[in-house]
Design a protein around this motif. Sequence first.
Motif, PDB file in Angstrom:
ATOM      1  N   PHE A   6       0.845  -1.191   0.000  1.00 14.44           N
ATOM      2  CA  PHE A   6       0.000   0.000   0.000  1.00 14.44           C
ATOM      3  C   PHE A   6       0.883   1.245   0.000  1.00 14.44           C
ATOM      4  O   PHE A   6       0.599   2.218  -0.709  1.00 14.44           O
ATOM      5  CB  PHE A   6      -0.914  -0.020   1.225  1.00 14.44           C
ATOM      6  CG  PHE A   6      -2.086   0.907   1.129  1.00 14.44           C
ATOM      7  CD1 PHE A   6      -2.904   0.879   0.017  1.00 14.44           C
ATOM      8  CD2 PHE A   6      -2.381   1.787   2.151  1.00 14.44           C
ATOM      9  CE1 PHE A   6      -4.003   1.726  -0.067  1.00 14.44           C
ATOM     10  CE2 PHE A   6      -3.467   2.631   2.068  1.00 14.44           C
ATOM     11  CZ  PHE A   6      -4.275   2.602   0.958  1.00 14.44           C
ATOM     12  N   GLY A   7       1.965   1.202   0.784  1.00 14.75           N
ATOM     13  CA  GLY A   7       2.922   2.313   0.801  1.00 14.75           C
ATOM     14  C   GLY A   7       3.563   2.520  -0.559  1.00 14.75           C
ATOM     15  O   GLY A   7       3.694   3.642  -1.038  1.00 14.75           O
ATOM     16  N   ILE A   8       3.938   1.404  -1.235  1.00 19.72           N
ATOM     17  CA  ILE A   8       4.553   1.492  -2.567  1.00 19.72           C
ATOM     18  C   ILE A   8       3.564   2.124  -3.561  1.00 19.72           C
ATOM     19  O   ILE A   8       3.928   2.990  -4.364  1.00 19.72           O
ATOM     20  CB  ILE A   8       4.952   0.085  -3.065  1.00 19.72           C
ATOM     21  CG1 ILE A   8       6.029  -0.519  -2.163  1.00 19.72           C
ATOM     22  CG2 ILE A   8       5.417   0.122  -4.512  1.00 19.72           C
ATOM     23  CD1 ILE A   8       7.412  -0.006  -2.393  1.00 19.72           C
ATOM     24  N   LEU A   9       2.303   1.692  -3.481  1.00 20.33           N
ATOM     25  CA  LEU A   9       1.256   2.256  -4.342  1.00 20.33           C
ATOM     26  C   LEU A   9       1.201   3.769  -4.195  1.00 20.33           C
ATOM     27  O   LEU A   9       1.159   4.520  -5.170  1.00 20.33           O
ATOM     28  CB  LEU A   9      -0.102   1.636  -3.951  1.00 20.33           C
ATOM     29  CG  LEU A   9      -1.377   2.341  -4.369  1.00 20.33           C
ATOM     30  CD1 LEU A   9      -1.738   1.975  -5.786  1.00 20.33           C
ATOM     31  CD2 LEU A   9      -2.533   1.987  -3.463  1.00 20.33           C
ATOM     32  N   PHE A  10       1.250   4.199  -2.944  1.00 23.39           N
ATOM     33  CA  PHE A  10       1.124   5.614  -2.665  1.00 23.39           C
ATOM     34  C   PHE A  10       2.356   6.391  -3.123  1.00 23.39           C
ATOM     35  O   PHE A  10       2.235   7.451  -3.734  1.00 23.39           O
ATOM     36  CB  PHE A  10       0.911   5.771  -1.165  1.00 23.39           C
ATOM     37  CG  PHE A  10       0.065   6.925  -0.851  1.00 23.39           C
ATOM     38  CD1 PHE A  10      -1.264   6.907  -1.223  1.00 23.39           C
ATOM     39  CD2 PHE A  10       0.579   8.033  -0.234  1.00 23.39           C
ATOM     40  CE1 PHE A  10      -2.060   7.992  -0.965  1.00 23.39           C
ATOM     41  CE2 PHE A  10      -0.211   9.113   0.026  1.00 23.39           C
ATOM     42  CZ  PHE A  10      -1.533   9.095  -0.337  1.00 23.39           C
ATOM     43  N   PHE A  21      -8.226  -1.096   4.194  1.00 19.61           N
ATOM     44  CA  PHE A  21      -7.707  -0.053   3.311  1.00 19.61           C
ATOM     45  C   PHE A  21      -8.765   1.018   3.057  1.00 19.61           C
ATOM     46  O   PHE A  21      -8.517   1.989   2.374  1.00 19.61           O
ATOM     47  CB  PHE A  21      -7.303  -0.635   1.961  1.00 19.61           C
ATOM     48  CG  PHE A  21      -6.023  -1.415   2.004  1.00 19.61           C
ATOM     49  CD1 PHE A  21      -4.871  -0.839   2.485  1.00 19.61           C
ATOM     50  CD2 PHE A  21      -5.977  -2.713   1.555  1.00 19.61           C
ATOM     51  CE1 PHE A  21      -3.691  -1.550   2.519  1.00 19.61           C
ATOM     52  CE2 PHE A  21      -4.805  -3.431   1.580  1.00 19.61           C
ATOM     53  CZ  PHE A  21      -3.656  -2.848   2.066  1.00 19.61           C
ATOM     54  N   GLY A  78       4.090   8.019   2.718  1.00 16.13           N
ATOM     55  CA  GLY A  78       4.314   6.742   2.047  1.00 16.13           C
ATOM     56  C   GLY A  78       5.694   6.189   2.353  1.00 16.13           C
ATOM     57  O   GLY A  78       5.841   5.007   2.697  1.00 16.13           O
ATOM     58  N   LEU A  97       5.935   5.002   5.912  1.00 13.80           N
ATOM     59  CA  LEU A  97       5.202   3.740   6.069  1.00 13.80           C
ATOM     60  C   LEU A  97       6.065   2.566   5.636  1.00 13.80           C
ATOM     61  O   LEU A  97       6.235   1.589   6.369  1.00 13.80           O
ATOM     62  CB  LEU A  97       3.910   3.804   5.250  1.00 13.80           C
ATOM     63  CG  LEU A  97       3.046   2.553   5.183  1.00 13.80           C
ATOM     64  CD1 LEU A  97       2.536   2.195   6.558  1.00 13.80           C
ATOM     65  CD2 LEU A  97       1.870   2.758   4.247  1.00 13.80           C
ATOM     66  N   VAL A  98       6.649   2.675   4.432  1.00 14.52           N
ATOM     67  CA  VAL A  98       7.461   1.579   3.903  1.00 14.52           C
ATOM     68  C   VAL A  98       8.697   1.350   4.775  1.00 14.52           C
ATOM     69  O   VAL A  98       9.037   0.211   5.105  1.00 14.52           O
ATOM     70  CB  VAL A  98       7.856   1.865   2.436  1.00 14.52           C
ATOM     71  CG1 VAL A  98       8.890   0.877   1.960  1.00 14.52           C
ATOM     72  CG2 VAL A  98       6.628   1.793   1.554  1.00 14.52           C
TER      73      VAL A  98
END
Lengths: 291, 320
Positions: free
Chosen positions: A106-110, B58, B287, B290-291
């Motif tokens: 989800f982080g990569i998508l964002f 989500f 983002g 998060l990663v």
Amino acid sequence: MDVTLNLLINAIVAGILLGGFYAAVSIGISISFGMLDIVNIAHPTFIILGSFIAYIVNLHMGVDPILVTFLLSPAFFALGVGMYSWYYVAFERRGREALSGLAFFFGILFIGEVALLLVFGVDYRTVNAPYIGPTLEWGAFNLPLRLFVPFLVSVGMVIAVQLFMTRTFTGRCILAVSQNQMALQLMGANPQRIKAIAFGLSIATAAVAGAFLIIIQPIEPSIGREYIGRVFAVCVLGGMGSIPGTLLAAIILGVAESFTATFYGPSWAPAVSFGILLLTLAIRPAGLLGR
Amino acid sequence: MAPLPFLGVSLASAAAVYGAGIAVGNEYLYFASYTVAQYIVLATAWNILGGYTGYVNFGTAGFFAVGAYTSVVLHKTVNLPLLIMIPVGGLVCAVLGLAMGYLTLRLRGVFFAIATLAMAIVLHTLVVNWSFVGGARGAYIIRPREVMFFASYSEYLFAVMLLLAALAVAIARWVERSRLGRGLAAIRDDEIAAECSGVPTLKLKLVATTLSGFLMGIAGAPFPYYVSYVDPAGAFNLAYGVNSIAMPLIGGMSSWVGPLIGALLLGTLQQVATVTISSAANLLLVGVLLVVFVTVAPNGIVGLLQKVRGQSGARKKQNG
């Protein structure tokens, strides 16, 4: 001929053509999610990345977008192998793929979406190719080439992937790893290597699907979101990991969306995939051609 | 500390923040603090399902927007006071959470995750096509000119959101330490083992989705009054989904403290970054954080602190 009948026939034709394109979009998810159990929710982001690369090369050098992405697919394959290695070291090896792995993608998508947004802005982009304008007509029967060319290449790609999976040694190893990883390991194959190859393949198909996408419609970075529901709906409806099922389900989704767009208006189309997804999960979670 | 005294402490802290806020008396401060408090509610709500039970949602943006649009509909029809709209928005989202959970929770957890994301997109489509609430153009909400006991309407909204944040944190802490919380933790650690030991897993998961949905709804209900113009793109912004996952993950998901720390830190950081850099860049920041956190520090800041404390404790034992 009756006007409604005309509309009906053209909606079916457009739906089948669109379905071929959806098969190209979803086949990567059928490999990563269906076979490897990696919930790559960022798959549409890689598709959009493919579209933008096709756009840049097409704009500056005038090369055909589909050709560009086919030539670049080894790079995307390598990107996929790298992504999988990261995913394996950080999540799969420690048994944390369920929650952290999902959040990771989800982080990569964002990140992908915002990065493309910062580079290209929110303008819609298009490409040029000789087959984008013209339409073949037989009386009331229309065959827009901008849908027909991606359809042909896409079906070819799906058949090629299916042949690879069933006829080659590596392909059969991928099927084996999706069935029983431990057994494959006991036969002396390295499951991580096989999974890395499979994930690389799924990202490479995303790049090619990106070229189809920018041929079919103008794109901007956040358009990928609309495809999240579609790819997972196709994957689940077709039966997890079944490639013929993916093609069948994609055509069903394409026809359903084309009908909705023709008879209710295009703004309702994104809701169709979700409806199909929920219905499948509620009625037949194994999908159409699932094991 | 027992749940009721903790609720007292939680409300007292909210009152202290409110007191400090009006002492400064800056409208922009109300505006920014409202956003941070709203993220405390959203992150805490997400964590009840995501952190305690291990199911990833989500679709926070979907629940948030349903709460917001419930207020829009009520505003256009009966025009109730805000304090009644909030529980109504919460109830609508609770029903949505229950339905969502009922359809997908019997399957593997990942289907729930995908279905929530798809649900947010479909609800977005529905609202875009619903002309009564303004469709894609959006709707204007006229704030009441004045409210009793408060100097301005933004001050009132600020107080309301602080109250909701205090309630949400107290509820999350209560859930965590109750029988329900222990059941949810058992589901997170090993669902099959929990089922075998007699934990009613489906029932508990449905309670968690319903409660989580309710809290997301109450966070969204005052939103139309806060911005005074709602459109689908704003209410269904994917940023709500990302933030409500990133905040508990960065703070730490195993207890109520994590989402609170995460929301305070990340929420404040975003407010600063939006003013100083740009709003797109601050989303990129979220983002990346998060990663980085899921890869490097999966137990968040709380986990890091525990690790440091554990190590120094072990050292003390060795020395003494």
